[in-house]
Scaffold this motif. Structure first.
Motif, mmCIF file in Angstrom:
data_model
loop_
_atom_site.group_PDB
_atom_site.id
_atom_site.type_symbol
_atom_site.label_atom_id
_atom_site.label_comp_id
_atom_site.label_asym_id
_atom_site.label_seq_id
_atom_site.Cartn_x
_atom_site.Cartn_y
_atom_site.Cartn_z
ATOM 1 N N GLU A 157 0.837 -1.212 0.000
ATOM 2 C CA GLU A 157 0.000 0.000 0.000
ATOM 3 C C GLU A 157 0.871 1.261 0.000
ATOM 4 O O GLU A 157 0.781 2.110 0.878
ATOM 5 C CB GLU A 157 -0.954 -0.022 1.201
ATOM 6 N N PRO A 158 1.734 1.388 -1.021
ATOM 7 C CA PRO A 158 2.727 2.463 -1.020
ATOM 8 C C PRO A 158 2.125 3.827 -1.345
ATOM 9 O O PRO A 158 1.091 3.933 -2.014
ATOM 10 C CB PRO A 158 3.691 2.027 -2.125
ATOM 11 N N GLU A 159 2.817 4.862 -0.887
ATOM 12 C CA GLU A 159 2.460 6.232 -1.238
ATOM 13 C C GLU A 159 3.167 6.663 -2.517
ATOM 14 O O GLU A 159 2.711 7.576 -3.207
ATOM 15 C CB GLU A 159 2.850 7.179 -0.103
ATOM 16 N N LEU A 160 4.301 6.033 -2.810
ATOM 17 C CA LEU A 160 5.097 6.343 -3.995
ATOM 18 C C LEU A 160 5.301 5.075 -4.798
ATOM 19 O O LEU A 160 5.752 4.061 -4.271
ATOM 20 C CB LEU A 160 6.459 6.917 -3.575
ATOM 21 N N LEU A 161 4.978 5.139 -6.089
ATOM 22 C CA LEU A 161 5.223 4.025 -7.007
ATOM 23 C C LEU A 161 6.316 4.426 -7.983
ATOM 24 O O LEU A 161 6.222 5.467 -8.641
ATOM 25 C CB LEU A 161 3.954 3.683 -7.785
ATOM 26 N N ILE A 162 7.357 3.596 -8.071
ATOM 27 C CA ILE A 162 8.448 3.811 -9.015
ATOM 28 C C ILE A 162 8.448 2.621 -9.962
ATOM 29 O O ILE A 162 8.578 1.471 -9.519
ATOM 30 C CB ILE A 162 9.795 3.942 -8.288
ATOM 31 N N MET A 163 8.293 2.883 -11.260
ATOM 32 C CA MET A 163 8.089 1.803 -12.215
ATOM 33 C C MET A 163 9.043 1.971 -13.393
ATOM 34 O O MET A 163 9.126 3.050 -13.986
ATOM 35 C CB MET A 163 6.636 1.802 -12.697
ATOM 36 N N ASP A 164 9.746 0.893 -13.724
ATOM 37 C CA ASP A 164 10.732 0.927 -14.801
ATOM 38 C C ASP A 164 10.172 0.203 -16.020
ATOM 39 O O ASP A 164 10.143 -1.024 -16.072
ATOM 40 C CB ASP A 164 12.030 0.272 -14.329
ATOM 41 N N GLU A 165 9.710 0.970 -16.997
ATOM 42 C CA GLU A 165 9.147 0.444 -18.243
ATOM 43 C C GLU A 165 8.058 -0.607 -18.001
ATOM 44 O O GLU A 165 8.163 -1.753 -18.456
ATOM 45 C CB GLU A 165 10.251 -0.124 -19.132
ATOM 46 N N PRO A 166 7.000 -0.223 -17.291
ATOM 47 C CA PRO A 166 5.961 -1.208 -16.963
ATOM 48 C C PRO A 166 5.209 -1.747 -18.174
ATOM 49 O O PRO A 166 4.599 -2.807 -18.094
ATOM 50 C CB PRO A 166 5.012 -0.418 -16.048
ATOM 51 N N MET A 167 5.242 -1.026 -19.305
ATOM 52 C CA MET A 167 4.503 -1.469 -20.481
ATOM 53 C C MET A 167 5.365 -2.237 -21.485
ATOM 54 O O MET A 167 4.861 -2.692 -22.505
ATOM 55 C CB MET A 167 3.891 -0.258 -21.198
ATOM 56 N N ALA A 168 6.653 -2.395 -21.223
ATOM 57 C CA ALA A 168 7.552 -3.021 -22.197
ATOM 58 C C ALA A 168 7.197 -4.487 -22.411
ATOM 59 O O ALA A 168 7.105 -5.269 -21.463
ATOM 60 C CB ALA A 168 8.996 -2.904 -21.718
ATOM 61 N N GLY A 169 6.992 -4.865 -23.655
ATOM 62 C CA GLY A 169 6.743 -6.256 -23.994
ATOM 63 C C GLY A 169 5.445 -6.813 -23.463
ATOM 64 O O GLY A 169 5.311 -8.029 -23.311
#
Length: 253
Positions: A157-169
């Protein structure tokens, strides 16, 4: 403007002897959705990995929620989704086991209580994977793997989301699920920093775009409208996923 959630000031970082970040200044405020754009090798992934401490900083400062990153300990406030092509864990695990690992920072001594089990179940429901909860992750498609990675990040249940290329492939159906999931998180007040090659289905959510080139900020402002990856300044993109290269999920990394 909200309070700064991420503050990078003059951040420099090297990989081996090669300078990758050359003095990055970046502030992400509470409730913002910020996209890092740029060609391969521009420093996008390295930038977010310095934020979570995976890459050491040679110069500059990073703060999370107003605390110097080196002294920051409240990691349950941060959800991280790595690139799907990072090294595979190689350990047999069910979908629930993988997602549960994202909840450990909220547990006491690693003991799961009802609230923890409920959070894991809700995270799986958010990404449309509740019906696969007992399946082994090796049985999943690439898009389903990515959903599990995101559910793992959401479990705390994070307050900050860090995402590295979530849509790749990721297939179109999974892209739509991921976009809807992210939209719900933003509506609930989450702050998001994500690496993208192109805005795609996430374009309506993006507040700011930061374009990196050769480890420097080239643009920081409104997202370019309908801008594809090949139109980025100085873009020279080579897709990392060859048809003969095995997919490595990073689920247990």
């Amino acid at each position: 403007m909200g309070e700064p959630v991420i503050a990078m000031r003059g951040v420099r970082a090297d990989l081996g002897s090669r300078p990758v970040l050359r003095g990055i200044d970046l502030t992400v405020r509470h409730g913002e959705v910020v996209a890092l754009l740029g060609a391969n090798g521009s420093g996008k992934s390295t930038a977010i990995r310095t934020v979570i401490g995976q890459v050491p900083v040679s110069e500059g400062e990073i703060e999370l929620f107003g605390t110097e990153r080196k002294r920051f300990r409240d990691w349950s406030r941060v959800g991280y989704v790595p690139q799907r092509t990072t090294a595979a864990g190689g350990v047999p695990a069910t979908v629930t086991e993988v997602v549960s690992s994202g909840r450990l920072s909220r547990t006491r001594f690693g003991v799961f209580r009802k609230a923890d089990r409920d959070a894991v179940r809700q995270a799986l429901e958010l990404v449309g994977m509740a019906d696969r909860a007992k399946d082994n992750v090796d049985a999943l498609s690439g898009g389903q793997h990515q959903r599990v990675l995101i559910a793992r990040a959401l479990a705390s249940e994070p307050e900050l989301l860090i995402m590295d290329e979530p849509m790749a492939g990721v297939d179109l159906a999974s892209q739509e699920v991921l976009a809807r999931t992210l939209r719900d998180q933003v509506a609930a007040g989450a702050t998001v920093l994500l690496v993208l090659h192109e805005l795609g289905a996430l374009e309506p959510l993006i507040d700011r775009a930061v374009v990196l080139r050769d480890g420097c900020v080239q643009h920081d402002g409104p997202p370019p409208r309908a801008l594809g990856q090949h139109a980025l300044p100085g873009h020279d993109h080579v897709h990392p996923h060859s048809e003969h290269e095995p997919i490595r999920t990073g689920l247990l990394s």
